[in-house]
Write a protein that holds these residues in place. Structure first.
Motif, PDB file in Angstrom:
ATOM      1  N   ARG A   8       0.841  -1.200   0.000  1.00 50.17           N
ATOM      2  CA  ARG A   8       0.000   0.000   0.000  1.00 50.17           C
ATOM      3  C   ARG A   8       0.875   1.249   0.000  1.00 50.17           C
ATOM      4  NH1 ARG A   8      -4.070   1.811  -0.194  1.00 50.17           N
ATOM      5  NH2 ARG A   8      -4.659   2.529   1.847  1.00 50.17           N
ATOM      6  N   THR A   9       0.367   2.288  -0.613  1.00 47.95           N
ATOM      7  CA  THR A   9       1.060   3.571  -0.592  1.00 47.95           C
ATOM      8  C   THR A   9       0.069   4.666  -0.193  1.00 47.95           C
ATOM      9  OG1 THR A   9       0.547   4.020  -2.912  1.00 47.95           O
ATOM     10  CG2 THR A   9       2.607   2.855  -2.467  1.00 47.95           C
ATOM     11  N   SER A  10       0.596   5.785   0.226  1.00 53.34           N
ATOM     12  CA  SER A  10      -0.239   6.927   0.597  1.00 53.34           C
ATOM     13  C   SER A  10       0.452   8.202   0.141  1.00 53.34           C
ATOM     14  CB  SER A  10      -0.431   6.953   2.117  1.00 53.34           C
ATOM     15  OG  SER A  10      -0.737   8.274   2.558  1.00 53.34           O
ATOM     16  N   ASP A  11      -0.208   8.943  -0.761  1.00 50.54           N
ATOM     17  CA  ASP A  11       0.359  10.216  -1.203  1.00 50.54           C
ATOM     18  C   ASP A  11       0.605  11.118   0.009  1.00 50.54           C
ATOM     19  OD1 ASP A  11      -0.023   9.195  -3.709  1.00 50.54           O
ATOM     20  OD2 ASP A  11      -1.680  10.525  -4.252  1.00 50.54           O
ATOM     21  N   TYR A  12      -0.325  11.065   0.959  1.00 48.88           N
ATOM     22  CA  TYR A  12      -0.202  11.933   2.126  1.00 48.88           C
ATOM     23  C   TYR A  12       1.067  11.613   2.930  1.00 48.88           C
ATOM     24  CZ  TYR A  12      -1.182  14.249   6.516  1.00 48.88           C
ATOM     25  OH  TYR A  12      -1.075  15.039   7.627  1.00 48.88           O
ATOM     26  N   LYS A  53      -1.383   5.959  14.670  1.00 50.43           N
ATOM     27  CA  LYS A  53      -2.615   6.673  14.312  1.00 50.43           C
ATOM     28  C   LYS A  53      -2.553   7.222  12.885  1.00 50.43           C
ATOM     29  CE  LYS A  53      -5.236   9.126  17.162  1.00 50.43           C
ATOM     30  NZ  LYS A  53      -5.668  10.100  18.212  1.00 50.43           N
ATOM     31  N   TRP A 102      -3.196   4.319  10.539  1.00 48.67           N
ATOM     32  CA  TRP A 102      -4.618   3.945  10.552  1.00 48.67           C
ATOM     33  C   TRP A 102      -5.420   4.964   9.759  1.00 48.67           C
ATOM     34  CZ3 TRP A 102      -7.410   0.977  14.838  1.00 48.67           C
ATOM     35  CH2 TRP A 102      -6.589  -0.026  15.370  1.00 48.67           C
ATOM     36  N   LYS A 103      -5.075   6.239   9.933  1.00 48.41           N
ATOM     37  CA  LYS A 103      -5.866   7.294   9.308  1.00 48.41           C
ATOM     38  C   LYS A 103      -5.635   7.379   7.801  1.00 48.41           C
ATOM     39  CE  LYS A 103      -7.256  12.028   9.826  1.00 48.41           C
ATOM     40  NZ  LYS A 103      -7.008  13.352  10.320  1.00 48.41           N
ATOM     41  N   HIS A 104      -4.389   7.278   7.384  1.00 47.24           N
ATOM     42  CA  HIS A 104      -4.097   7.555   5.973  1.00 47.24           C
ATOM     43  C   HIS A 104      -3.898   6.316   5.118  1.00 47.24           C
ATOM     44  CE1 HIS A 104      -4.122  11.854   6.539  1.00 47.24           C
ATOM     45  NE2 HIS A 104      -3.467  11.656   7.672  1.00 47.24           N
ATOM     46  N   LEU A 105      -3.421   5.217   5.697  1.00 46.14           N
ATOM     47  CA  LEU A 105      -3.376   3.955   4.937  1.00 46.14           C
ATOM     48  C   LEU A 105      -4.664   3.170   5.163  1.00 46.14           C
ATOM     49  CD1 LEU A 105       0.101   2.197   5.222  1.00 46.14           C
ATOM     50  CD2 LEU A 105      -0.856   3.409   3.272  1.00 46.14           C
ATOM     51  N   ARG A 106      -5.338   3.485   6.252  1.00 48.02           N
ATOM     52  CA  ARG A 106      -6.592   2.818   6.616  1.00 48.02           C
ATOM     53  C   ARG A 106      -6.406   1.313   6.796  1.00 48.02           C
ATOM     54  NH1 ARG A 106      -7.339   6.799   2.920  1.00 48.02           N
ATOM     55  NH2 ARG A 106      -8.277   8.667   3.808  1.00 48.02           N
ATOM     56  N   VAL A 107      -5.306   0.954   7.445  1.00 47.15           N
ATOM     57  CA  VAL A 107      -5.106  -0.441   7.830  1.00 47.15           C
ATOM     58  C   VAL A 107      -4.947  -0.506   9.344  1.00 47.15           C
ATOM     59  CG1 VAL A 107      -3.980  -1.003   5.638  1.00 47.15           C
ATOM     60  CG2 VAL A 107      -2.578  -0.456   7.630  1.00 47.15           C
ATOM     61  N   VAL A 108      -5.409  -1.626   9.901  1.00 51.34           N
ATOM     62  CA  VAL A 108      -5.292  -1.878  11.337  1.00 51.34           C
ATOM     63  C   VAL A 108      -3.967  -2.576  11.592  1.00 51.34           C
ATOM     64  CG1 VAL A 108      -6.233  -3.237  13.239  1.00 51.34           C
ATOM     65  CG2 VAL A 108      -7.773  -1.998  11.710  1.00 51.34           C
ATOM     66  N   TRP A 166      -4.212   5.018  22.320  1.00 49.54           N
ATOM     67  CA  TRP A 166      -4.639   6.412  22.509  1.00 49.54           C
ATOM     68  C   TRP A 166      -5.935   6.520  23.306  1.00 49.54           C
ATOM     69  CZ3 TRP A 166      -4.129   4.193  17.618  1.00 49.54           C
ATOM     70  CH2 TRP A 166      -5.308   3.884  16.954  1.00 49.54           C
TER      71      TRP A 166
END
Lengths: 322, 322
Positions: free
Chosen positions: A31-35, A270, A273-279, A319
């Motif tokens: 997986r990749t994330s531009d963010y 966090k 989880w937020k940007h790749l959306r994986v647990v 958290w």
């Protein structure tokens, strides 16, 4: 260090392992994330081992050990001591082959871990939460069952199995400058070294470790194994010390070990989880935490990041505390 | 119902949309879980639209609308009213093309949603949280900017774009007996119907809806659009009513609409986080909740499940409450 007593797994062992385990594991996606790329200035490729059916890369080594047994040995099954992902992954692999798996685990281990082992048909023998009790209990179990001992990481079959992860990662990307993986006992890092030393020798291997359990970092700097005395960190998959076989790979092939604090690890968790959306587990967030902490090391680089596992108690996320 | 006023998108529109948006969106992976298969007795194929860069399938329709604009129209940009994923996905698509995006949003919308829109360069004009204020504010913004109105779902370009998701899902699996997707305004369900009616006419389309916002279910049973008065559910992406275009598809192509209660939705959400290890919104858990609730409908079937989005406030997970 003398290596005379131990068998160092070879690149061919890793290739054999991949053939052996391929029908039983998942070729996990990258997986990749531009963010996250913008945030770090690097190009990050996250290998999602949390997407293995039992939720951790350890299914690779466990499956390699289980399916490499002779029929005679297989009939007696396998045995290990672990209260973490290795216990559930070994039980899972044994279930796939239809053989017994005995696990020695402190009675203080979380109920969820026990439930998972049992769901996969593993048989748990409880011990006291001390090394002496664990060793005595394990010796007894092994004597009674004749099960083959599969160590969580200090086992050439396990290391060869873990090395298949980096083989896939290299196949799935067009060359990487470095691969960052968490380090606890060193099984994943050793497998990564084993594979990349031959398949992509220009790719550096960087180990990421919690500051609060930085025995590998201190060993690396000192030149000999240092074990922590009861370390405590949110990254609870990384508490165990290096052993001779994993130390061999760390000493000879790892470029550097970087550390991050617990709050940095939780922040990185966090973010993922937020940007790749994986647990993923806190342990799996240590690489990103070190990347964020050392931007100059990674800026402009193509970086593989191994998300080692995704087994986390959703009712006790770090958290949520405090 | 007369369809004279509206343009019904065609299968060719969907194919054109896929060619248009392919460079800008992700071909998201399909995940499976042996555990969830055993639990449901079905073979489930989860299409992970939460892995789109802005975290939701809505980037498909938004990108199709934005990249289909003439140069003249593009210079004036796009405009919409939304406080959900459509607002951020339209801003994201406009950013990719380098054109303005104006979003009208109630000032009561969560700060995180506003931040995301702004991160993608969207310009927010706030209104009061009432339909009249929203409509008046939006009319003013559109008059001032000349931006092309891209409705969150009642727009043929948007529906054709959403339909590309099922095209990929069919390509990624070897035939499905049914596809289950959440229904709010009906954009995803309409796109799914549009695509499957031609590509896989034997594959049933089932819509999944929260009991506490079951306007589509009641519309489906009554044979005409019924809108809820201020529904409240944990699946907050599914509050909006059907409109003429989406009603056309629901009425003519949907096999059934199944509903689930809020506690059932939260349970399904946790199950997915735990066993698929993906972060998804409550709205995306409604399909699995309905599958668990209606085992006889799905047992033995090959079922596509669309995970529509993964934007969730990690500090306010639904099981943290109470």
């Amino acid at each position: 260090m003398k290596d005379t007593d131990m068998y160092i797994p070879t690149y061919q062992d890793m290739l054999d392992a991949h053939e052996r385990i391929r029908p039983h594991i998942r070729r996990t996606p990258v997986r990749t994330s531009d963010y996250l790329n913008e945030l770090t200035g690097a190009e990050l490729f996250f290998k999602c081992e949390n997407f293995q059916e039992p939720g951790a890369f350890k299914v690779r080594g466990a499956t390699n050990a289980v399916f490499g047994l002779s029929e005679d040995q297989a009939a007696k099954g396998v045995a290990t001591h672990s209260s973490g992902n290795h216990a559930s992954c070994l039980s899972y692999a044994a279930m796939l082959r239809g053989i017994p798996c005995n696990v020695v685990m402190p009675h203080t281990a979380p109920q969820a871990k026990k439930d998972t082992v049992r769901r996969y048909g593993g048989k748990i023998t409880e011990c006291e939460p001390s090394t002496s009790s664990r060793e005595a209990t394990f010796a007894k179990v092994q004597e009674e069952t004749g099960g083959d001992f599969v160590h969580p990481y200090n086992d050439p079959r396990v290391i060869a199995g873990q090395g298949t992860c980096s083989k896939e990662l290299i196949e799935q990307t067009d060359g990487l400058d470095m691969v960052v993986a968490p380090i606890g006992g060193g099984g994943m890092i050793s497998g990564t070294c084993l594979t990349l030393a031959t398949l992509a020798p220009e790719t550096k291997v960087i180990a990421a470790e919690p500051e609060q359990a930085d025995d590998a970092y201190r060993s690396f700097k000192a030149g000999h194994i240092i074990a922590d005395d009861a370390p405590k960190t949110v990254a609870d998959g990384l508490l165990v010390p290096l052993k001779d076989l994993t130390w061999h790979f760390v000493k000879n092939h790892v470029s550097d070990i970087l550390t991050a604090s617990d709050p940095e690890i939780v922040d990185a968790m966090k973010l993922t989880w937020k940007h790749l959306r994986v647990v993923m587990e806190p342990s799996s967030a240590v690489p990103l935490a070190t990347i964020l902490k050392n931007p100059n090391v990674f800026k402009g680089k193509r970086v593989g990041v191994i998300i080692t596992g995704g087994n986390v108690d959703l009712d006790r996320l770090p958290w949520m505390k405090g």
